[in-house]
Design a protein around this motif. Sequence first.
Motif, PDB file in Angstrom:
ATOM      1  N   GLN A 186      51.568  19.240  21.905  1.00 59.43           N
ATOM      2  CA  GLN A 186      51.608  20.666  22.230  1.00 59.43           C
ATOM      3  C   GLN A 186      51.314  20.856  23.723  1.00 59.43           C
ATOM      4  N   LEU A 187      50.337  20.075  24.205  1.00 61.08           N
ATOM      5  CA  LEU A 187      49.968  20.201  25.617  1.00 61.08           C
ATOM      6  C   LEU A 187      51.048  19.610  26.505  1.00 61.08           C
ATOM      7  N   ALA A 193      42.219  23.793  20.646  1.00 58.65           N
ATOM      8  CA  ALA A 193      41.705  24.913  19.848  1.00 58.65           C
ATOM      9  C   ALA A 193      42.858  25.599  19.122  1.00 58.65           C
ATOM     10  N   VAL A 234      39.619  16.401  22.699  1.00 62.98           N
ATOM     11  CA  VAL A 234      39.995  17.773  23.037  1.00 62.98           C
ATOM     12  C   VAL A 234      41.517  17.918  23.090  1.00 62.98           C
ATOM     13  N   TRP A 235      42.179  16.883  23.590  1.00 67.24           N
ATOM     14  CA  TRP A 235      43.647  16.960  23.680  1.00 67.24           C
ATOM     15  C   TRP A 235      44.285  16.724  22.320  1.00 67.24           C
ATOM     16  N   ASN A 267      43.131  17.622  19.504  1.00 63.22           N
ATOM     17  CA  ASN A 267      42.943  18.795  18.650  1.00 63.22           C
ATOM     18  C   ASN A 267      42.674  20.029  19.496  1.00 63.22           C
TER      19      ASN A 267
END
Lengths: 260, 413
Positions: free
Chosen positions: B136-137, B288, B283-284, B286
């Motif tokens: 997604q990122l 938010a 963090v990447w 998952n």
Amino acid sequence: MTDAAWTRATARIADTTMHLSRAGSGRPLLVLHHDIGTPDRLAFYDALAARFDVLVPHHPGWGGSERPGWMRSVRDVAAMYQWLLAELGLKEVSLLGLGFGGWIAAEMASLAPAAFHRLVLVGAMGIKPPEGDILDQAIVSYLAYPQAGFHDPAAFTRIYGDVSTDQLEAWDIAREMCFRIAWKPYMYSQTLPHLLGGVRAPALVVWGDDDRIVPVSAGHAYAKALSNARFETIRACGHFVDMEQPEALARLVTEFVAAN
Amino acid sequence: MHLMYFTEQPMSAYDSKAGLDYGATALTFSNSHFDPVAGSRLYNQYLEDYIYAEECGADGIMLNEHHNAPFCMQAKTNVFASILAAVTKRVKIVILGNPLPLAENPVRLAEELSMIDMISKGRLVSGFVRGGGQEQLATGVNPAYNRERFEEAHDLIVKAWTQPGPFRWEGTHYQHRVVNPWAVPLQKPHPRIWIPGVLSKETVLWTARHRYPYIALNTSPDATKAIWDTYSAAANEAGYTAGPENFGYLIRVHVQETEEKAIENARQFMWMQGEFTGLANPVWANPAGYFSPSGRRNFVEFAVGRAKNPRGAMTFEQQLESTMIIAGTPKTVIPRLRWLIERTRPGIMAFWANDGSVSAEDSRTCIRLLCQEVMPAVREIGKELGLNSPFEAGSPVSIDHSTDLRARPTAAE
């Protein structure tokens, strides 16, 4: 420091239950919090409550306010706050926007250019910085992001201590809300700068001199886009000016908002 | 059973020390480490391997895609699926899957998949995934709407495949004035849809409600059985009984002529420090809003280093011991597989056979032994245990095309 008596209430806006803290009396001052939400009490809020009728709502989806699943933009939040002010029957309100809340305040002022008494933007998001980029919280940890907003790590610890799991969870929810309404472009509007020129309220734009979240170039862009704005820098201070230098900021704001 | 060959297509031709020093290589490890000369060699090697797997008797080739990471070179799974559609003759081309939320135009995906189905003469199995957090990122897609986009893109693609155009689509995340692709699938009512996954209960339930087979990706035997239980309960509610044809299982199996060589090569499954899809910053992995809200509390603790990885971090030896990795000669691998199959009863299996920097020669040896010796034995085990694939069972492609549903039980008066 005044020990202000805060009341907590809810308001039903756009089918959403919103949380509102309120204290003090005087001119109404709507304080719009950061992207990471807000602690329940801050010395800064108490200082303002000594002079003003201070309203600190939680943004829809943050903290104690319900998440409206339909919400898609920061302008939607601005419209909900206009609705809240109408509901409360408040006029001649001053807006104080902190970081992300500054973006909401700027949207509100652009949508109702003659409605507000004063506009204060502190480290405000919402404009694409002419130089540098707004720090992307999507690729930094839940601790690293708030920490990046303080010049002095001790100031972070003073506010958040040993960060609780509840706080981490709240930051994750806050982050999700940022993504839901400000993912792309990240934390700014491409149209807002063109709509600020009509704002009648005198504006004060304040920046920490060590803001690593929103480049100061955005602050200068705000001061330029608003027709009647003054720019102030606060020394030894990061992005979360209200939490790192509460007295200095409260002094500036009080003097500015109290003026006729 | 339906037995497939799989590789992540590792881009292992870079300075591994640089990767290890950097840490989380999925997302931001600089592509200045990507050597296109090696990339060209590896893409062609992987292509030859797929063709060889068909020659040696695999039923299917499983493909996937990832972005910004050395653990997987496929940035667009439909590219390899297109090539295989033309250069293979018999194998099913099993895409597990296209990451739907990454698509800004799902109709384009419907067109591409229809083309692949026609060119392959009806050999496409079109799996769909949500895409990992990093994807997604990497592609700038909002993780907070991942599941909504997945479901809406799926609905749009299936409609584009099955209902005559033109029609208009005014959805939440997708709006299309004229949906009328001049490419429709050869297979009717539409290509089979299989859904792979790892953790998310929501996806298991969604898959069961659509009666699509669920392919558990490298989960432990116990976790796999738990997934089947969740699926089966949802299937019962939906009015059908789930069987082996609803369940697939991807596991890591490396086969060589000697035990020693097999174990040595199987260590390459740990080349990403033992992480399933490359060492990932939590963090990447998952962002938010991407993860289920029910997992939020555990996740935030993991993300700041206060809790262990919910997926666990097992050593190579522990993974061998628990059959998360199976390695050896056909003689030793087959009994391990029997043990696993008896416990999990899948109708579909994917063998993730080569990873990391296993040599081209050893990769081919592995493929030969896997497809010529292991797969025939597994097929016999499958027959003995009554494990039919969706093809063998002739199961409907989805709940919407089912004619055998039980009436929903009505509430007791």
